[in-house]
Design an enzyme around this catalytic site. Structure first.
Site, PDB file in Angstrom:
ATOM      1  CG  HIS A   1      -0.318  -6.645 -13.277  1.00 53.46           C
ATOM      2  ND1 HIS A   1      -0.080  -7.939 -13.685  1.00 53.46           N
ATOM      3  CD2 HIS A   1      -0.305  -6.691 -11.913  1.00 53.46           C
ATOM      4  CE1 HIS A   1       0.026  -8.731 -12.631  1.00 53.46           C
ATOM      5  NE2 HIS A   1      -0.093  -8.003 -11.541  1.00 53.46           N
ATOM      6  CD  GLU A   2      -1.086   0.757 -13.790  1.00 55.34           C
ATOM      7  OE1 GLU A   2      -2.162   1.044 -13.257  1.00 55.34           O
ATOM      8  OE2 GLU A   2      -0.020   1.331 -13.531  1.00 55.34           O
TER       9      GLU A   2
ATOM     10  CG  HIS B   1       4.140  -2.159  -7.565  1.00 50.69           C
ATOM     11  ND1 HIS B   1       3.678  -1.891  -8.837  1.00 50.69           N
ATOM     12  CD2 HIS B   1       4.998  -3.206  -7.691  1.00 50.69           C
ATOM     13  CE1 HIS B   1       4.242  -2.727  -9.687  1.00 50.69           C
ATOM     14  NE2 HIS B   1       5.044  -3.538  -9.018  1.00 50.69           N
ATOM     15  CG  HIS B   2      -1.114  -3.758  -4.606  1.00 48.42           C
ATOM     16  ND1 HIS B   2      -1.229  -2.578  -5.323  1.00 48.42           N
ATOM     17  CD2 HIS B   2      -1.481  -3.468  -3.341  1.00 48.42           C
ATOM     18  CE1 HIS B   2      -1.693  -1.629  -4.519  1.00 48.42           C
ATOM     19  NE2 HIS B   2      -1.845  -2.119  -3.319  1.00 48.42           N
TER      20      HIS B   2
ATOM     21  CG  ASP C   1       7.648  -5.059 -10.713  1.00 47.29           C
ATOM     22  OD1 ASP C   1       7.745  -4.583 -11.868  1.00 47.29           O
ATOM     23  OD2 ASP C   1       6.563  -5.288 -10.167  1.00 47.29           O
TER      24      ASP C   1
ATOM     25  CD  GLU D   1      -2.989  -0.721  -0.073  1.00 52.47           C
ATOM     26  OE1 GLU D   1      -3.020  -1.537  -1.013  1.00 52.47           O
ATOM     27  OE2 GLU D   1      -3.630   0.353  -0.068  1.00 52.47           O
TER      28      GLU D   1
HETATM   29  C1  LIG Z   1      -4.457   2.650  -9.649  1.00 52.38           C
HETATM   30  C2  LIG Z   1      -3.410   1.723  -9.042  1.00 52.38           C
HETATM   31  O1  LIG Z   1      -2.389   2.471  -8.450  1.00 52.38           O
HETATM   32  C3  LIG Z   1      -2.766   0.870 -10.134  1.00 52.38           C
HETATM   33  O2  LIG Z   1      -3.768   0.035 -10.695  1.00 52.38           O
HETATM   34  C4  LIG Z   1      -1.636  -0.009  -9.570  1.00 52.38           C
HETATM   35  C5  LIG Z   1      -2.083  -0.870  -8.414  1.00 52.38           C
HETATM   36  N1  LIG Z   1      -1.080  -1.862  -8.097  1.00 52.38           N
HETATM   37  C6  LIG Z   1      -0.331  -2.422  -9.084  1.00 52.38           C
HETATM   38  N2  LIG Z   1       0.446  -3.489  -8.836  1.00 52.38           N
HETATM   39  C7  LIG Z   1       1.121  -4.101  -9.819  1.00 52.38           C
HETATM   40  N3  LIG Z   1       1.881  -5.178  -9.538  1.00 52.38           N
HETATM   41  N4  LIG Z   1       1.062  -3.630 -11.073  1.00 52.38           N
HETATM   42  C8  LIG Z   1       0.349  -2.555 -11.440  1.00 52.38           C
HETATM   43  O3  LIG Z   1       0.337  -2.179 -12.619  1.00 52.38           O
HETATM   44  C9  LIG Z   1      -0.382  -1.876 -10.409  1.00 52.38           C
HETATM   45  N5  LIG Z   1      -1.094  -0.780 -10.649  1.00 52.38           N
END
Ligand SMILES: C[C@H](O)[C@H](O)[C@H]1CNC2=NC(N)=NC(=O)C2=N1
Length: 156
Positions: free
Chosen positions: A122-123, A104-105, A131, A100
């Site tokens: 992912h984006e 980034h997750h 990462d 948080e």
């Molecule tokens: C709006 C939000 O910050 C985005 O969707 C973030 C959320 N966490 C995310 N985490 C990961 N691993 N890749 C992302 O592209 C990503 N985008």
């Protein structure tokens, strides 16, 4: 010419963000056929945030410095086992704060006492600094989680 910009609808190239007037002038100067060729050859790999082949090797070198992390060049991954399910979930809960904080997750898969962690942006369709930064955060969590007895290895 090829720099990070809006991913095109077909997803195979990045269309640089330029005013319409520029596009019209470019088409007029190049002619329609050459204009389409120029746009079509802007490779995704030219994006600053996507690793080219060199980037994939660099990702592997950087992952080697991270205890318990491996990579295929597009994803960082680690697999941790715990004494039981309760400890595995307790560790997952500790991932919330750094994820948080960075916005980034991780992608997580849990099977009883086994936790698979995967990091990719992912984006961007691959690895970015976020990462590696989150992997370092998680490596610190692992190092300070003696109470949960994790055993983490750099494989899926
Ligand atoms: C709006 C939000 O910050 C985005 O969707 C973030 C959320 N966490 C995310 N985490 C990961 N691993 N890749 C992302 O592209 C990503 N985008």
């Amino acid at each position: 010419m090829c720099h990070s910009g809006t991913r095109s609808a077909i997803g195979l190239m990045t269309v640089p963000k330029l005013p319409v007037a520029c596009w019209l002038a470019l088409r007029q100067r190049l002619g329609t056929y050459a204009f389409v060729v120029v746009i079509a050859v802007c490779p995704v790999a030219a994006r600053a945030d996507l690793p080219s082949d060199h980037g994939i090797d660099a990702a592997r070198v950087r992952a080697e410095r991270l205890p318990a992390w491996g990579t295929d060049g597009r994803v960082l991954y680690s697999t941790c086992t715990f004494p039981d399910f309760v400890n595995a979930i307790a560790f997952v809960n500790r991932l919330v704060a750094p994820a948080e904080t960075r916005g980034h997750h991780p992608d997580l898969a849990i099977s009883y006492n086994r936790l698979e962690i995967a990091l990719t942006t992912h984006e961007a369709g691959g690895l970015t600094e976020l990462d590696f930064a989150l992997a370092e955060d998680i490596a610190d969590l692992i190092a300070n989680a003696e109470d949960l007895s994790p055993t983490c290895k750099p494989h899926r």
